[in-house]
Design a protein around this motif. Structure first.
Motif, PDB file in Angstrom:
ATOM      1  N   GLY A  63     105.416  51.913  -7.630  1.00 37.58           N
ATOM      2  CA  GLY A  63     105.703  53.331  -7.155  1.00 37.58           C
ATOM      3  C   GLY A  63     106.451  54.431  -7.909  1.00 37.58           C
ATOM      4  N   GLN A 201     109.847  55.198  -2.696  1.00 38.07           N
ATOM      5  CA  GLN A 201     108.730  55.022  -3.531  1.00 38.07           C
ATOM      6  C   GLN A 201     108.281  53.814  -3.614  1.00 38.07           C
ATOM      7  N   THR A 205     104.756  52.250  -1.342  1.00 34.72           N
ATOM      8  CA  THR A 205     103.738  51.524  -2.288  1.00 34.72           C
ATOM      9  C   THR A 205     103.506  50.203  -1.811  1.00 34.72           C
TER      10      THR A 205
END
Length: 545
Positions: A63, A201, A205
Motif C-alpha cells: 500500500g 496504508q 491494504t
C-alpha cells in the motif's frame, strides 16, 4: 564581509579522490549528481541500498504510495522526461514510483557514478587539507573537497523499545525495511503496531488478505480520503500539456502542493457555508482538506475544532462499532497539526469480522513473546508482526553517521538541543558540507523542495569553482540568525505544540523526548526568496576562502 582570497598552499590543493561525494541515491542524490556533471566535477554517490530511489527503494510495504499528485511530484527539470513518462494513477504506488526512479537513472546514465551497497559510516573534515575523509561501513575510505548529504528526512527507521522483540519465532518486518520477495498473508494471524501513515496504508491494504488482523494503536491519527483513481488518456494529454502551469502553481503555493490555504477564516463564513466547504474538500482528491482549507485552522484552536469535529463525525459515520470509532478519534491533537495520512477505506477495515483494534493507552504491550504479543490484559498469538513505528526523523539520518567538522566537532553534539543551520543548507564549523532536505528547510511537496535545494547548492559550487575557493562555511552569526528565524516562524502554530516527528519527538530514541523546531514552517516562496538573496549578493554572508 566574506574573505574571498585564493590560497594555493600545497596542503590545501592536495589531491582528493573526488571533487564531490554525495551520500544517498534517492530523489535528492540523483538530481544532485545530474547537476554536478554539468559543472564537470568528479563526483561519486554512495548508496546503502542495491538500487536507486531512496524512500521508494526502502519503503516497499503493502500500500505504500505518495500523497502528492503524481504529476506534481515527479522531476520538472527535463521537458523530455515529462513528455516520456506517464503516471498511471493520480497518486502512484511504490512499485510505479520505483520504476520511475530507475527510468530516470537509465535515461541520464546515473548509475556509472553511484556505488551501491556502500553505507557511509563516518565523514570527518580535515582542516589541513580542507577536505572530507569519508569512511564506508566496509572500512573503505575516500576523500573529497565537498560533501553533500542527500539522506532524507525520513530514512532512519525506529523499532519500539519493547522487551523480547528478538524472541518472536514468526516473521517480523519494519515497514521501511520490507523484504523484496512477496510476503504471503493468506490465512495468517497478523499484528500491525502503529497507526501513522505507513500503518494506515498497510492495514487497509492487507486486511482483505489476512486470516486475522490485530491493530495495536498507541496514538490515534486523523486521516482523510485520498480518492485515488486511474489517469485516462484524455487526462494524460491534459496533464502533459499543462505541466508548465502545474509547476508554476507549485512554485507559488505555501508548501509547493497544488493546494494552498483558503484566504478566508473559518468564522468568516456561516456555519452552513463552513460545513459545505468541509464536505466539498472531503470529497476531493489529495491534500486540499489539509493544505487548501481555511487559513486559520492550523493557528486558531476554535477554528481547528470545527474541522476536527467534522472529521470525527465522518469517522463515526464510517465505523459501525461506536466504541471502536471513539478509539480511532484523536484526543491529543487537532486535525492537521500532524501531517495528515490519506486513506482509502481505512476506517471501513474495522467493520470486518477479522479485524480487531487494541488501544495501547488502555492495555499497553508488556513484551513480545516467542508466539506473539503480550499486553497487560491478553496474550496474542501471531504468525507475522509488522512494525509501522516510524522514523528517527529529520536529524536521525545525520545521527546515524559519525559526522565531524572543523577541529573534530561532532554534529550530533552540536545539535544536542536541536538543529542549528544556515538556511537549512549548511552548518557553521562544518566547511564544504551542504545538506539537501535537512533540518530547517521547506519540506511540503518534497521533490519541489529538492529541486530548489539542489539548484542552490549547484549554484554555490559553480561560484566556488569559478573563484578557485577551497573553503565554504556558514558563520556562527548567520547560523544563529537563521535558527532564530525558524524558531520565530513556528510560534503560534498548533503543530509545534504537538508531539510528532515534525517536532523531533520519538519515544523509541534515547534523548528525543523534548520538542524541537526541526523544520522551516514559513512559506516556500519566502524561503526561496531568502536563499536567492544570499546567492544574488555573491554569498558574502558565508566564509569563503
Amino acid at each position: 564581509m566574506a574573505a574571498q582570497r585564493q590560497d594555493t598552499t600545497p596542503s590545501q590543493t592536495a589531491a582528493v579522490d573526488y571533487d564531490v561525494i554525495v551520500i544517498g541515491a534517492g530523489l535528492s542524490g540523483m538530481y544532485q549528481l545530474y547537476r554536478l556533471r554539468e559543472l564537470g566535477l568528479k563526483t561519486r554517490v554512495f548508496e546503502a541500498g542495491t538500487g536507486v530511489g531512496g524512500t521508494w527503494y526502502w519503503n516497499r510495504y503493502p500500500g505504500a504510495r505518495f500523497d502528492s499528485e503524481s504529476y506534481s511530484y515527479g522531476y520538472s527539470f527535463s521537458k523530455e522526461l515529462l513528455q516520456e513518462w506517464e503516471w498511471s494513477e493520480h497518486f502512484a504506488g511504490q512499485p510505479e514510483t520505483l520504476r520511475y526512479c530507475n527510468y530516470v537513472a537509465d535515461k541520464f546514465d546515473l548509475r556509472r557514478d553511484i556505488q551501491f551497497e556502500s553505507r557511509v559510516a563516518a565523514a570527518i573534515y580535515q582542516d589541513a587539507t580542507r577536505s572530507w575523509d569519508v569512511t564506508l561501513a566496509s572500512g573503505a575510505r575516500y576523500s573529497c573537497r565537498f560533501l553533500i548529504t542527500a539522506i532524507g528526512p525520513l530514512s532512519t527507521p525506529t523499532l519500539p523499545r519493547i522487551e523480547g522483540r528478538d524472541d518472536f519465532k514468526g516473521q517480523s518486518f519494519h515497514t521501511a525495511r520490507w523484504p523484496k520477495e512477496k510476503v504471503d498473508f493468506g490465512g495468517k494471524r497478523v499484528a500491525v503496531i502503529g497507526t501513522g501513515a505507513t500503518g494506515i496504508q498497510t492495514i487497509q491494504t492487507i486486511a482483505g488478505e489476512v486470516g486475522h488482523l490485530t491493530v495495536f494503536q498507541r496514538t490515534a491519527n486523523w486521516a482523510a480520503p485520498l480518492h485515488n483513481g486511474k489517469i485516462d488518456a484524455a487526462t494524460q494529454a491534459k496533464i502533459k500539456a499543462g505541466y508548465p502551469k502545474i509547476f508554476a502553481r507549485c512554485q507559488e503555493t505555501f508548501a509547493c502542493f497544488i493546494h494552498t490555504p483558503d484566504p478566508r477564516g473559518a468564522f468568516e463564513v456561516s456555519d452552513a457555508e463552513r460545513e459545505a466547504n468541509y464536505e466539498k474538500l472531503y470529497g476531493e482528491r489529495g491534500f486540499g482538506i489539509w493544505q487548501g482549507n481555511f487559513k486559520d485552522i492550523l493557528i486558531d484552536r476554535k477554528a481547528n475544532a470545527t474541522i476536527s469535529d467534522f472529521i470525527a463525525r465522518k469517522i463515526r459515520e464510517r465505523v459501525k462499532d461506536q466504541a471502536v470509532a471513539e478509539k480511532l478519534i484523536p484526543r491529543n491533537h487537532g486535525f492537521g497539526t500532524r501531517r495528515v495520512p490519506l486513506e482509502t477505506f481505512y476506517y471501513e477495515v474495522y467493520n470486518q469480522d477479522n479485524v480487531d483494534l487494541v488501544d495501547l493507552t488502555e492495555t499497553p504491550i508488556e513484551r513480545i513473546t516467542p508466539e506473539g504479543i503480550r499486553t497487560t490484559e491478553n496474550d496474542y498469538a501471531f504468525d507475522i508482526i509488522i512494525y509501522a513505528t516510524g522514523f528517527d526523523a529529520i536529524t536521525g539520518s545525520f545521527d546515524a553517521i559519525d559526522l565531524r567538522g572543523s577541529g573534530g566537532a561532532r554534529l550530533k553534539e552540536k545539535w544536542t538541543h536541536g538543529p542549528e543551520t544556515y538556511l537549512g543548507l549548511m552548518v557553521d564549523g562544518f566547511p564544504n558540507m551542504m545538506m539537501l532536505m535537512g533540518p530547517h528547510t521547506a519540506l511540503g511537496n518534497i521533490p519541489r523542495s529538492i529541486e530548489y535545494s539542489v539548484d542552490w547548492v549547484t549554484g554555490l559550487l559553480r561560484f566556488a569553482t569559478a573563484k578557485g575557493l577551497t573553503l565554504l562555511d556558514a558563520t556562527p552569526a548567520g547560523t544563529a540568525a537563521w535558527t532564530d528565524h525558524v524558531k520565530a516562524l513556528g510560534v503560534g502554530l498548533l503543530s509545534n505544540e504537538v508531539d510528532s516527528w515534525m517536532t523531533g519527538i520519538n519515544r523509541n530514541v534515547e534523548g528525543k523526548q523534548t520538542r524541537i523546531v526541526a523544520r522551516y514552517s514559513g512559506s516556500a516562496p519566502a524561503y526561496r526568496a531568502r536563499c536567492d538573496e544570499v546567492a544574488a549578493k555573491g554569498y558574502v554572508e558565508l566564509r569563503l576562502e
